[in-house]
Design an enzyme around this catalytic site. Structure first.
Site, PDB file in Angstrom:
ATOM      1  CG  ASP A 206      -0.265  -0.124   2.475  1.00 57.50           C
ATOM      2  OD1 ASP A 206       0.109   1.036   3.023  1.00 57.50           O
ATOM      3  OD2 ASP A 206      -0.088  -1.374   3.103  1.00 57.50           O
TER       4      ASP A 206
ATOM      5  CG  ASP B 266      -6.375   3.668   6.758  1.00 62.28           C
ATOM      6  OD1 ASP B 266      -6.392   3.216   8.163  1.00 62.28           O
ATOM      7  OD2 ASP B 266      -5.357   4.283   6.261  1.00 62.28           O
TER       8      ASP B 266
ATOM      9  CD  GLU C 176      -4.400   3.977  10.446  1.00 64.54           C
ATOM     10  OE1 GLU C 176      -3.348   3.706  11.245  1.00 64.54           O
ATOM     11  OE2 GLU C 176      -4.243   3.437   9.384  1.00 64.54           O
TER      12      GLU C 176
END
Length: 279
Positions: free
Chosen positions: A78, A167, A169
């Site tokens: 990534d 994503d 987090e």
């Protein structure tokens, strides 16, 4: 003039006492709500610079045990704007067969290297997709899902395009859970993934780390039946998975691979990567 034959002079004792009082006051200050944020102000990164796994090494990188790797794994990377123009041929030749590229963050940032990274990975033969770095404290899940889809996060059944990734987090800009309750975070995530599916027809992949998921969603188990899991754990085993997922689809196992970007294992052979792309 008096002579002090033993012990410490009064002026010395006064300085020591003053220093001790200052340290005690500082210790008390650091226990107050918001003190950590204030102390960390100087290292808060610029908005838009967050990237996948940024908080993993500091918060969740050393745990082990639990689920290990299967016999067959397919290597992927990534990347984000931090990598700039990527040498995709070099990655391909090193064995990397799939990639995810950061497209957006919040509703205020688009990756300026997106075209080179997204098209470049495709042109060397990789199966690739895009991810969105969530900031649940800035706008709603639906708003960010729409921004993502409108700026590179779409999907097509061409056999080379993976579904988009949420994503979610650690917050690099402030409070770990973005100031949300566990129920509020679950609602935000659901808003995002439901909107993404309505726009694209695909269930978004959820990228997260187990300890963050526990802290910020209460280890909610309701997404495992629909959304593929991309789990972050920098270790030799993937460790405990978040509740609701019996297995991982992807595992980000290091942020310091032999070549550019974070490195990941896909849980299966290349034909399984293609199957995810095809839906």
């Amino acid at each position: 003039m008096p002579v002090h034959r033993s012990g410490t002079s009064p002026s010395r004792r006064s300085r020591v006492a003053a220093a001790g009082a200052l340290l005690a006051a500082l210790a008390l200050l650091l226990t107050l709500p918001g003190a950590a944020s204030a102390a960390g102000t100087a290292v808060v990164p610029e908005r838009g610079t967050a990237r996948m796994g940024q908080g993993v090494l500091a918060h969740d990188g050393g745990q082990s045990g639990g689920v290990g790797a299967t016999a067959v794994q397919t290597e992927g990377v990534d990347v984000s704007g931090h990598q700039g123009n990527v040498a995709w041929s070099t990655l391909w030749n090193s064995g990397v067969k799939w990639a995810y590229v950061k497209a957006t963050e919040g509703t205020y940032y688009k990756n300026t290297y997106f075209t080179q990274q997204y098209n470049g990975s495709y042109n060397v033969g990789m199966i690739r997709g895009t991810y969105h770095f969530a900031t649940p404290d800035t706008t709603s899940g639906a708003t960010q899902a729409n921004y993502f889809v409108d700026n590179g996060g779409g999907w097509s059944r061409d056999g080379k395009t993976l579904p988009g990734v949420l994503d979610i987090e650690w917050n690099p800009y402030g409070a770990q859970c973005y100031g949300k309750t566990q129920a509020g975070m679950v609602s935000w995530i659901r808003d995002f993934v439901n909107t993404y599916k309505a726009r694209t027809g695909r269930d978004a992949v959820i990228y997260t780390a187990t300890s963050w998921w526990k802290d910020c969603t209460g280890n909610n188990a309701t997404f495992g039946a629909t959304n593929p899991l991309w789990v972050a754990r920098y270790n030799t085993t993937v460790g405990e998975l978040p509740a609701g997922w019996g297995y991982y689809t992807m595992w980000q196992y290091t942020s310091s691979g032999p070549t550019v970007g974070d490195h990941n294992h896909f849980n299966g052979a290349l034909d399984r990567v293609a199957a995810l792309a095809n839906g």
